[in-house]
Design a protein around this motif. Structure first.
Motif, mmCIF file in Angstrom:
data_model
loop_
_atom_site.group_PDB
_atom_site.id
_atom_site.type_symbol
_atom_site.label_atom_id
_atom_site.label_comp_id
_atom_site.label_asym_id
_atom_site.label_seq_id
_atom_site.Cartn_x
_atom_site.Cartn_y
_atom_site.Cartn_z
ATOM 1 N N ASP A 162 0.865 -1.171 -0.129
ATOM 2 C CA ASP A 162 -0.045 0.046 -0.068
ATOM 3 C C ASP A 162 0.858 1.098 -0.006
ATOM 4 O O ASP A 162 1.894 1.305 0.768
ATOM 5 C CB ASP A 162 -0.838 -0.198 1.155
ATOM 6 C CG ASP A 162 -1.722 1.104 1.142
ATOM 7 O OD1 ASP A 162 -2.573 1.477 0.394
ATOM 8 O OD2 ASP A 162 -1.703 1.914 2.358
ATOM 9 N N LEU A 184 5.331 4.871 2.242
ATOM 10 C CA LEU A 184 5.578 6.180 2.310
ATOM 11 C C LEU A 184 5.990 6.364 4.178
ATOM 12 O O LEU A 184 7.096 7.001 4.329
ATOM 13 C CB LEU A 184 4.476 7.256 2.222
ATOM 14 C CG LEU A 184 4.185 7.705 0.689
ATOM 15 C CD1 LEU A 184 3.237 8.455 0.627
ATOM 16 C CD2 LEU A 184 5.627 8.237 0.132
ATOM 17 N N GLU A 185 5.149 5.718 4.918
ATOM 18 C CA GLU A 185 5.455 5.416 6.238
ATOM 19 C C GLU A 185 6.951 5.144 6.775
ATOM 20 O O GLU A 185 7.566 5.459 7.440
ATOM 21 C CB GLU A 185 4.251 5.122 7.016
ATOM 22 C CG GLU A 185 4.490 4.884 8.533
ATOM 23 C CD GLU A 185 4.056 6.237 9.224
ATOM 24 O OE1 GLU A 185 4.807 6.635 10.324
ATOM 25 O OE2 GLU A 185 3.505 6.993 8.588
ATOM 26 N N ALA A 186 6.994 3.853 5.980
ATOM 27 C CA ALA A 186 8.314 3.226 6.306
ATOM 28 C C ALA A 186 9.527 4.168 5.580
ATOM 29 O O ALA A 186 10.588 4.265 6.379
ATOM 30 C CB ALA A 186 8.420 1.827 5.470
ATOM 31 N N ASP A 204 0.577 3.991 1.234
ATOM 32 C CA ASP A 204 0.829 4.695 2.592
ATOM 33 C C ASP A 204 1.731 4.102 3.549
ATOM 34 O O ASP A 204 2.498 4.660 4.400
ATOM 35 C CB ASP A 204 -0.694 4.773 3.435
ATOM 36 C CG ASP A 204 -1.757 6.014 2.871
ATOM 37 O OD1 ASP A 204 -1.252 6.847 2.004
ATOM 38 O OD2 ASP A 204 -2.912 5.660 2.839
ATOM 39 N N LEU A 205 1.457 2.682 3.297
ATOM 40 C CA LEU A 205 2.609 1.951 4.226
ATOM 41 C C LEU A 205 3.999 2.243 3.713
ATOM 42 O O LEU A 205 4.892 2.365 4.431
ATOM 43 C CB LEU A 205 2.159 0.590 4.169
ATOM 44 C CG LEU A 205 3.181 -0.590 5.049
ATOM 45 C CD1 LEU A 205 2.955 -0.274 6.327
ATOM 46 C CD2 LEU A 205 2.490 -1.825 4.541
ATOM 47 N N MET A 255 9.608 7.307 5.420
ATOM 48 C CA MET A 255 9.901 8.635 6.412
ATOM 49 C C MET A 255 10.526 8.008 7.683
ATOM 50 O O MET A 255 11.462 8.930 7.955
ATOM 51 C CB MET A 255 8.449 9.313 6.573
ATOM 52 C CG MET A 255 7.652 9.903 5.405
ATOM 53 S SD MET A 255 6.242 10.693 5.535
ATOM 54 C CE MET A 255 6.019 11.207 7.284
ATOM 55 N N ARG A 256 10.048 6.956 8.241
ATOM 56 C CA ARG A 256 10.477 6.491 9.561
ATOM 57 C C ARG A 256 12.135 6.153 9.476
ATOM 58 O O ARG A 256 12.759 6.362 10.282
ATOM 59 C CB ARG A 256 9.646 5.490 10.140
ATOM 60 C CG ARG A 256 8.409 5.773 10.616
ATOM 61 C CD ARG A 256 7.775 4.567 11.309
ATOM 62 N NE ARG A 256 6.548 5.124 11.725
ATOM 63 C CZ ARG A 256 6.098 5.169 12.943
ATOM 64 N NH1 ARG A 256 7.005 4.640 13.787
ATOM 65 N NH2 ARG A 256 4.999 5.528 13.425
#
Length: 66
Positions: free
Chosen positions: A9, A14-16, A11-12, A18-19
């Motif tokens: 996904d 992008l979150e990874a 969003d998943l 960014m972190r």
């Protein structure tokens, strides 16, 4: 080394990214997997494998006759 294709996904991914502070979703997934595997190896080295408990139990007690 063999390569695989994984669908995530957005969003998943992008979150990874960014972190972890990387600019490529492929790098983010690779870093996550490598960290997960190394953590598992460290945990197993500290706690032992599933058969290590046999070392500490000793022989089964014998039945006393009398």
């Amino acid at each position: 080394m063999a390569k695989v294709t994984i669908t995530l996904d957005a969003d998943l991914a992008l979150e990874a990214m960014m972190r972890l502070g990387v600019s490529s979703p492929q790098d983010a997934v690779e870093l996550l997997v490598r960290d997960y595997l190394s953590t598992g190896r460290r945990t197993q080295a500290r706690t032992g494998g599933s058969r290590d408990g046999e070392r500490f139990t000793g022989p089964a007690p014998t039945v006393e006759e009398g």
